[in-house]
Design an enzyme around this catalytic site. Structure first.
Site: not given
Ligand code: NAD
Length: 252
Positions: A16, A39, A92, A159, A163
């Site tokens: 991502s 990814d 992740n 969600y 988590k």
């Molecule tokens: P993002 O959407 O930018 O990145 C997630 C990545 O996961 C993407 O590149 C997507 O292609 C990949 N992905 C999705 N489904 C997939 C699959 N089936 N197989 C392989 N890859 C897959 O998300 P982010 O904001 O960078 O979040 C990363 C992690 O952190 C997630 O688990 C999210 O729940 C967690 N998180 C994010 C936040 C936030 O504020 N951004 C807060 C708390 C937790």
């Protein structure tokens, strides 16, 4: 800085462009680890691989769907053929969706659990054999503040539930494999400065910021640096832990 030389790390969801995963990949690479950039997003994989190589580390890009056992097993086979070991797994990859429980369908909740929990299970299970053989491993999974305080940023109850499931799963596994030199920990980020944050309408964003004592979203660096510690040799006695990284928006 931690010494991660000769360590091989798989970071799922690291394609991502503005995501947390890419920063985790880069942060571990800067500390010497070889990185498997896994990814669904092929273009994103290529960009992260380039960035890791520019940081001076080896990178292997693999198109991965965490929800498919076939895809996960193929990744593990490829990593072992290339590097001969797997030291670190960062779960992740994750998805979210903004929907109320009233409007949620069984398909919605299944989709979220398929990636956030069952996909995490498949990746985690697949690294156990090589890690046990090495008698060394570090598994870190991305939970969320939403698991602990019931949402409040973005995403629905499915969600939050997925988590929260990650926390229970990780603690149970931590006990199972504690004597094998493998630690299992979670981080629970609050709002992070990624695409989700940028997409929030101004009023919603203001409300969220009002609930964060530090007064700003977290940066991806601030998540990645905690993970770098958890996967280091220095964190060898920390297992079954969940670390909040949320600017004070939730305190246990
Ligand atoms: P993002 O959407 O930018 O990145 C997630 C990545 O996961 C993407 O590149 C997507 O292609 C990949 N992905 C999705 N489904 C997939 C699959 N089936 N197989 C392989 N890859 C897959 O998300 P982010 O904001 O960078 O979040 C990363 C992690 O952190 C997630 O688990 C999210 O729940 C967690 N998180 C994010 C936040 C936030 O504020 N951004 C807060 C708390 C937790």
């Amino acid at each position: 800085m931690f010494k991660l030389n000769n360590k091989v790390a798989i970071v799922t969801g690291s394609g991502s462009p503005k995501g947390i995963g890419r920063n985790i990949a880069l942060t571990l690479a800067k500390q010497g680890a070889s990185i498997v950039v896994a990814d669904l997003n092929v273009e994103g994989i290529e960009d992260t691989v380039r960035a890791v190589e520019e940081a001076g580390s080896k990178a292997l890009g693999i198109e991965l769907n965490v929800t498919s056992k076939e895809s996960v097993d193929a990744m593990i086979e490829q990593v072992l053929a290339e590097f001969g070991r797997i030291d670190i797994l960062v779960n992740n990859a994750g998805i979210s969706q903004k929907v109320t429980v009233e409007d949620m369908t069984l398909e919605d909740i299944t989709k979220v659990f398929n990636v956030n929990m069952f996909g995490l299970f498949l990746c985690t299970q697949a690294v156990l054999k090589p890690m046990k053989e090495q008698q060394f491993g570090r598994i870190v999974s991305l939970s969320s503040v939403s698991a602990k305080r019931g949402g409040g940023v973005f995403g629905g109850a499915h969600y939050s539930a997925s988590k929260a499931a990650v926390l229970g799963f990780s603690k149970n596994l931590a006990r199972e494999i504690a004597t094998d030199g493998i630690t299992v920990n979670c981080v629970a980020p609050g709002l992070v400065n990624t695409e989700i944050w940028k997409s929030l309408p101004k009023d919603d964003a203001r409300k969220v910021i009002d609930g964060i004592p530090v007064g700003r979203p977290g940066e991806t660096d601030e998540i990645a640096s905690t993970i770098a510690f958890l996967v280091s040799d220095e964190a060898s006695y920390i297992t079954g832990e969940e670390i909040d990284i949320n600017g004070g928006s939730h305190m246990d």
